[in-house]
Design an enzyme around this catalytic site. Structure first.
Site, PDB file in Angstrom:
ATOM      1  N   CYS A 149      -7.337   3.581  13.179  1.00 44.24           N
ATOM      2  CA  CYS A 149      -6.677   2.427  13.793  1.00 44.24           C
ATOM      3  C   CYS A 149      -5.237   2.296  13.301  1.00 44.24           C
ATOM      4  O   CYS A 149      -4.324   2.012  14.090  1.00 44.24           O
ATOM      5  CB  CYS A 149      -7.469   1.152  13.519  1.00 44.24           C
ATOM      6  N   ARG A 230      -5.954  -4.304   1.378  1.00 45.78           N
ATOM      7  CA  ARG A 230      -7.028  -4.973   2.104  1.00 45.78           C
ATOM      8  C   ARG A 230      -6.983  -6.457   1.767  1.00 45.78           C
ATOM      9  O   ARG A 230      -6.894  -6.835   0.602  1.00 45.78           O
ATOM     10  CB  ARG A 230      -8.388  -4.380   1.714  1.00 45.78           C
TER      11      ARG A 230
END
Length: 328
Positions: A149, A230
């Site tokens: 992605c 993250r």
């Protein structure tokens, strides 16, 4: 185009939602879905989605598979895809995340599919394709990777920046929502930082996009570095790119050229409003550039920021690449 989906997880389910939303004359048929989970569980997770919300139509099951809006979709629960009959399938979308070796990647071909598209990086793929960056390299490959992605977000942006002013070097940071590779509570993982609870901390880690850019845009190989952080959000990620340009440009000229490139690109978007991540949920673009966030230091160092729905946008590109593969 006749498709089959192997692996009915986050990407597999999102792809099916997008197919079902297409016009009736889109000429895409889902011939079969294969997943080892119980049929009722697959139906439940498709109907009730924590990220994208409940499916607006009807979802049911019978002894053969899913029934969505009175449309029957056969399902199998085979752990060995080679034992499933995929005769007549143009492209198998392998969304299991395990098609990393040649013998696993080829099982779709052994089952009868004409071609296989893998939903992630895979050394078993004959070629890695990113729409907006290197789709002209597809050729007649039968096993193709749709990259990651983040690579789908970064590569088209880098290609445009390189065409505008030349990229001497660049560093990318992806601010990425947590994924299933992280635990809900602290638990052992190979990466110590990723062993920490994904919804409680910002976690610095690596990104596969750094290597994949060298594959997708080989003329920039060795000039692009990258990392990931993250963050504790459930969906939508971001790219923060700082590039040293080969040509000197003023900020307004660079912004105008980048805006023009985004407007003519099939996979890039442009935003001028002060958006936040939740505003980009279910956007189909590979990257939506936040135009007002562009910065220029001196005459040749530029900062570009953009958003991407790492599930919805990536799934849209899976369908785009499948269409390209079925035409070859």
């Amino acid at each position: 185009m006749k498709l089959a989906i192997n692996g009915f997880g986050r990407i597999g389910r999102t792809i099916l939602r997008q197919i079902l939303a297409l016009p009736a004359d889109s000429n895409i048929e889902v011939a079969l879905i294969n997943d080892i989970a119980p049929l009722e569980t697959c139906a439940y997770l498709f109907q009730y989605d924590s990220t994208f919300g409940p499916y607006v139509g009807t979802v049911d099951v019978d002894e053969t598979g899913l029934i969505v809006d009175e449309r029957s979709i056969p399902m199998t629960q085979s752990s060995d895809l080679a034992q499933v009959d995929l005769t007549g399938v143009d492209v198998l979308l392998d969304c299991t995340g395990i098609a990393r070796s040649s013998d696993v990647a080829r099982r779709g071909l052994q089952a009868g599919a004409a071609k296989v598209l893998i939903s992630g990086p895979s050394p078993a793929a004959e070629v890695t394709i990113v729409v907006g960056a290197n789709e002209d390299s597809l050729g007649d490959a039968r096993i193709v990777s749709n990259a990651s992605c983040t690579t789908n977000a970064l590569a088209p942006l880098l290609k445009q920046v390189d065409q505008i002013a030349g990229v001497h070097s660049a560093h990318m940071t992806t601010i990425h929502c947590y994924t299933n590779s992280q635990p809900m509570v602290d638990a052992p993982r190979g990466d110590l930082a990723r062993s920490r609870a994904g919804a409680l901390s910002m976690v610095p880690t690596t990104s596969s996009a750094t290597h994949l850019i060298d594959v997708v845009l080989p003329h920039l190989a060795g000039r692009i570095s990258g990392a990931a952080v993250r963050v504790p959000t459930a969906s939508v990620s971001a790219i923060d790119l700082v590039a040293t340009l080969e040509q000197e440009m003023g900020l307004e000229d660079f912004q105008a050229e980048l805006h023009r490139a985004a407007d003519t690109s099939p996979v890039l978007g442009w935003a001028t409003m002060p958006l936040v991540s939740t505003d980009l949920r279910a956007r189909p673009e590979s990257l939506v550039i936040a135009g007002t966030e562009t910065r220029l230091a001196g005459q040749n160092q530029v900062r570009v920021f953009g958003w991407y729905d790492n599930e919805w946008g990536f799934s849209a590109r899976m369908l785009d690449v499948a269409r390209l593969m079925s035409r070859v």
